[in-house]
Design a protein around this motif. Structure first.
Motif, PDB file in Angstrom:
ATOM      1  N   GLY A   8      31.894  35.585  50.549  1.00  0.00           N
ATOM      2  CA  GLY A   8      30.633  34.862  50.489  1.00  0.00           C
ATOM      3  C   GLY A   8      29.462  35.731  50.095  1.00  0.00           C
ATOM      4  N   GLN A   9      28.271  35.249  50.429  1.00  0.00           N
ATOM      5  CA  GLN A   9      27.049  35.941  50.085  1.00  0.00           C
ATOM      6  C   GLN A   9      27.028  37.333  50.709  1.00  0.00           C
ATOM      7  N   GLY A  10      26.494  38.277  49.969  1.00  0.00           N
ATOM      8  CA  GLY A  10      26.435  39.655  50.438  1.00  0.00           C
ATOM      9  C   GLY A  10      27.238  40.601  49.567  1.00  0.00           C
ATOM     10  N   CYS A  11      28.111  40.025  48.720  1.00  0.00           N
ATOM     11  CA  CYS A  11      28.932  40.889  47.853  1.00  0.00           C
ATOM     12  C   CYS A  11      28.325  41.049  46.460  1.00  0.00           C
ATOM     13  N   GLN A  12      27.102  40.527  46.260  1.00  0.00           N
ATOM     14  CA  GLN A  12      26.456  40.679  44.952  1.00  0.00           C
ATOM     15  C   GLN A  12      26.134  42.140  44.670  1.00  0.00           C
ATOM     16  N   LYS A  13      26.300  42.530  43.409  1.00  0.00           N
ATOM     17  CA  LYS A  13      26.066  43.918  43.007  1.00  0.00           C
ATOM     18  C   LYS A  13      25.445  43.960  41.618  1.00  0.00           C
ATOM     19  N   GLU A  14      24.638  44.982  41.389  1.00  0.00           N
ATOM     20  CA  GLU A  14      24.047  45.162  40.069  1.00  0.00           C
ATOM     21  C   GLU A  14      25.149  45.309  39.018  1.00  0.00           C
ATOM     22  N   GLY A  15      24.975  44.630  37.899  1.00  0.00           N
ATOM     23  CA  GLY A  15      25.929  44.721  36.794  1.00  0.00           C
ATOM     24  C   GLY A  15      27.138  43.826  36.942  1.00  0.00           C
ATOM     25  N   MET A  16      27.185  43.019  37.979  1.00  0.00           N
ATOM     26  CA  MET A  16      28.377  42.215  38.248  1.00  0.00           C
ATOM     27  C   MET A  16      28.680  41.249  37.106  1.00  0.00           C
ATOM     28  N   GLY A  17      29.925  41.270  36.655  1.00  0.00           N
ATOM     29  CA  GLY A  17      30.383  40.345  35.639  1.00  0.00           C
ATOM     30  C   GLY A  17      30.240  40.802  34.207  1.00  0.00           C
ATOM     31  N   HIS A  18      29.556  41.930  33.984  1.00  0.00           N
ATOM     32  CA  HIS A  18      29.308  42.353  32.603  1.00  0.00           C
ATOM     33  C   HIS A  18      30.605  42.670  31.864  1.00  0.00           C
ATOM     34  N   ASP A  19      31.523  43.384  32.525  1.00  0.00           N
ATOM     35  CA  ASP A  19      32.798  43.706  31.886  1.00  0.00           C
ATOM     36  C   ASP A  19      33.616  42.448  31.596  1.00  0.00           C
ATOM     37  N   LEU A  20      33.576  41.493  32.515  1.00  0.00           N
ATOM     38  CA  LEU A  20      34.286  40.232  32.284  1.00  0.00           C
ATOM     39  C   LEU A  20      33.752  39.545  31.033  1.00  0.00           C
ATOM     40  N   TYR A  21      32.437  39.517  30.911  1.00  0.00           N
ATOM     41  CA  TYR A  21      31.794  38.873  29.764  1.00  0.00           C
ATOM     42  C   TYR A  21      32.211  39.554  28.459  1.00  0.00           C
ATOM     43  N   GLU A  22      32.282  40.867  28.481  1.00  0.00           N
ATOM     44  CA  GLU A  22      32.593  41.608  27.265  1.00  0.00           C
ATOM     45  C   GLU A  22      34.069  41.515  26.881  1.00  0.00           C
ATOM     46  N   LYS A  23      34.948  41.441  27.863  1.00  0.00           N
ATOM     47  CA  LYS A  23      36.383  41.555  27.597  1.00  0.00           C
ATOM     48  C   LYS A  23      37.113  40.218  27.452  1.00  0.00           C
ATOM     49  N   PHE A  24      36.618  39.177  28.104  1.00  0.00           N
ATOM     50  CA  PHE A  24      37.388  37.938  28.173  1.00  0.00           C
ATOM     51  C   PHE A  24      36.617  36.752  27.602  1.00  0.00           C
ATOM     52  N   PRO A  25      37.100  36.150  26.508  1.00  0.00           N
ATOM     53  CA  PRO A  25      36.408  34.997  25.921  1.00  0.00           C
ATOM     54  C   PRO A  25      36.236  33.847  26.908  1.00  0.00           C
ATOM     55  N   GLU A  26      37.254  33.600  27.758  1.00  0.00           N
ATOM     56  CA  GLU A  26      37.143  32.492  28.700  1.00  0.00           C
ATOM     57  C   GLU A  26      36.057  32.749  29.736  1.00  0.00           C
ATOM     58  N   ALA A  27      35.887  34.011  30.135  1.00  0.00           N
ATOM     59  CA  ALA A  27      34.808  34.354  31.062  1.00  0.00           C
ATOM     60  C   ALA A  27      33.457  34.199  30.367  1.00  0.00           C
ATOM     61  N   ARG A  28      33.375  34.627  29.111  1.00  0.00           N
ATOM     62  CA  ARG A  28      32.123  34.502  28.359  1.00  0.00           C
ATOM     63  C   ARG A  28      31.705  33.040  28.252  1.00  0.00           C
ATOM     64  N   THR A 274      33.601  41.218  44.359  1.00  0.00           N
ATOM     65  CA  THR A 274      33.141  42.501  43.833  1.00  0.00           C
ATOM     66  C   THR A 274      33.534  43.680  44.709  1.00  0.00           C
ATOM     67  N   ASP A 275      33.946  43.409  45.953  1.00  0.00           N
ATOM     68  CA  ASP A 275      34.304  44.510  46.835  1.00  0.00           C
ATOM     69  C   ASP A 275      35.500  44.119  47.703  1.00  0.00           C
ATOM     70  N   ASP A 276      35.733  44.884  48.763  1.00  0.00           N
ATOM     71  CA  ASP A 276      36.943  44.690  49.560  1.00  0.00           C
ATOM     72  C   ASP A 276      36.652  44.191  50.973  1.00  0.00           C
ATOM     73  N   THR A 277      35.585  43.430  51.141  1.00  0.00           N
ATOM     74  CA  THR A 277      35.186  42.949  52.465  1.00  0.00           C
ATOM     75  C   THR A 277      36.304  42.179  53.156  1.00  0.00           C
ATOM     76  N   LEU A 278      36.828  41.153  52.503  1.00  0.00           N
ATOM     77  CA  LEU A 278      37.887  40.341  53.108  1.00  0.00           C
ATOM     78  C   LEU A 278      39.219  41.090  53.110  1.00  0.00           C
ATOM     79  N   THR A 279      39.429  41.912  52.106  1.00  0.00           N
ATOM     80  CA  THR A 279      40.662  42.693  52.019  1.00  0.00           C
ATOM     81  C   THR A 279      40.854  43.543  53.272  1.00  0.00           C
ATOM     82  N   LYS A 280      39.791  44.222  53.679  1.00  0.00           N
ATOM     83  CA  LYS A 280      39.863  45.080  54.865  1.00  0.00           C
ATOM     84  C   LYS A 280      40.126  44.261  56.134  1.00  0.00           C
ATOM     85  N   ILE A 281      39.479  43.103  56.235  1.00  0.00           N
ATOM     86  CA  ILE A 281      39.656  42.266  57.426  1.00  0.00           C
ATOM     87  C   ILE A 281      41.105  41.793  57.543  1.00  0.00           C
ATOM     88  N   VAL A 282      41.642  41.274  56.449  1.00  0.00           N
ATOM     89  CA  VAL A 282      43.017  40.761  56.483  1.00  0.00           C
ATOM     90  C   VAL A 282      44.010  41.893  56.713  1.00  0.00           C
TER      91      VAL A 282
END
Length: 310
Positions: A8-28, A274-282
């Motif tokens: 959920g909210q709190g995992c936002q980060k500067e630059g998020m999604g830029h690589d997806l936009y550049e690499k994947f047409p479906e993401a763009r 963008t990070d491992d918040t839920l990964t660590k919990i599980v």
């Protein structure tokens, strides 16, 4: 069985999604569609904006939602059997499961942010993280502190065993955090969040957002979605819609959601964020399971951080 889990909210980060936009047409395509729907370039904020810009109400929740949907969409060879989202993450999970359209999901998230912010501005409220005490002990003490001080305090998130978020009046949260720190909590701190999400303080917001949700068409999802309000898997569109309306005032039952997914046969978890918040919990709850984090820079090969304990 595989599960995609959305933070959920709190995992936002500067630059998020830029690589997806550049690499994947479906993401763009998804990103540009979002720009058109919102009538502004949310991608400029996500790719080039500052942390403060990403923290603005109109930006935070749409950015997290958009990133998660785009990242999940690029996973062509990795298909989940179930999905689950933590708080805001439930909206991305609903889209990926096919319960609502991307367009409706984005509009809901934007309205959720704006309506929630209005509710937060009416009363001084806050949230606090408590780690290292049992849920039962925290429940007993917040009731006692409420009774002694007259300051309302509620559970907001059950994130894992011994890891909860409380919410309520700002004074009540501060009193509770001080008490829990004195009583042996590993961590008991107010969070930098102005508001009392997932509590009765959001009743007015629930009514306003509920009217919007009721007008949206919900479809039967292609895979079950475990919802925050009851921690159970759902495929019935009416049940999903009603649970989403309750979502804004009801605590997030993430601990039970994970237990239920495991009991229903999930053995692999993939965090779509963008990070491992839920990964660590599980991973702390079920170290013997395979818990991985999807990362946008690795999506070509689905090579991801692996938290499986050997």
């Amino acid at each position: 069985m595989k599960a995609f889990i959305f933070p959920g909210q709190g995992c936002q980060k500067e630059g998020m999604g830029h690589d997806l936009y550049e690499k994947f047409p479906e993401a763009r395509t998804i990103f540009e569609n979002a720009n058109d729907i919102l009538g502004r370039k949310i991608t400029d904020v996500m790719f080039y904006g500052t942390e403060l810009e990403l923290m603005e109400t109109k930006n935070t929740q749409p950015s997290v939602f958009l990133y998660e949907v785009a990242l999940a969409t690029t996973q062509h060879e990795l298909c989940p059997n179930v999905v689950a989202g933590h708080s805001l993450g439930e909206f991305a999970a609903l889209v990926i499961a096919g319960a609502i359209t991307f367009e409706d999901g984005l509009n809901l998230v934007l309205n959720r942010a704006i309506i929630g912010q209005k509710a937060c501005e009416k009363v001084e409220t806050g949230m606090g993280a408590i780690i290292g005490l049992s849920d039962e002990y925290v429940a007993k003490r917040i009731k006692e502190i409420w009774d002694e001080s007259g300051e309302p305090i509620y559970f907001a998130n059950y994130n894992g065993p011994g890891q909860v978020v409380i919410t309520g009046s700002r004074k009540g949260v501060r009193l509770a955090c001080k008490a829990f720190k004195d009583e042996g909590a590993k961590k008991a701190v107010p969070l930098p969040i102005g508001g009392s999400f997932h509590s009765p303080y959001m009743n007015e917001a629930k009514e306003e957002l509920g009217e919007i949700i009721r007008k949206i068409k919900f479809s039967e999802p292609s895979i079950p979605i475990y919802q925050c309000v009851d921690a159970k898997p759902h495929t019935n569109p009416d049940e999903i819609k009603n649970n989403l309306i309750k979502h804004i005032t009801h605590p997030v039952l993430w601990t039970n959601m994970v237990h239920n997914m495991i009991n229903d046969g999930v053995v692999e978890f993939y965090e779509v964020g963008t990070d491992d918040t839920l990964t660590k919990i599980v991973a702390r709850m079920y170290p013997e399971k395979t818990i991985k984090q999807l990362l946008e820079i690795d999506t070509y090969n689905n090579i991801i951080t692996n938290y499986k304990k050997n």
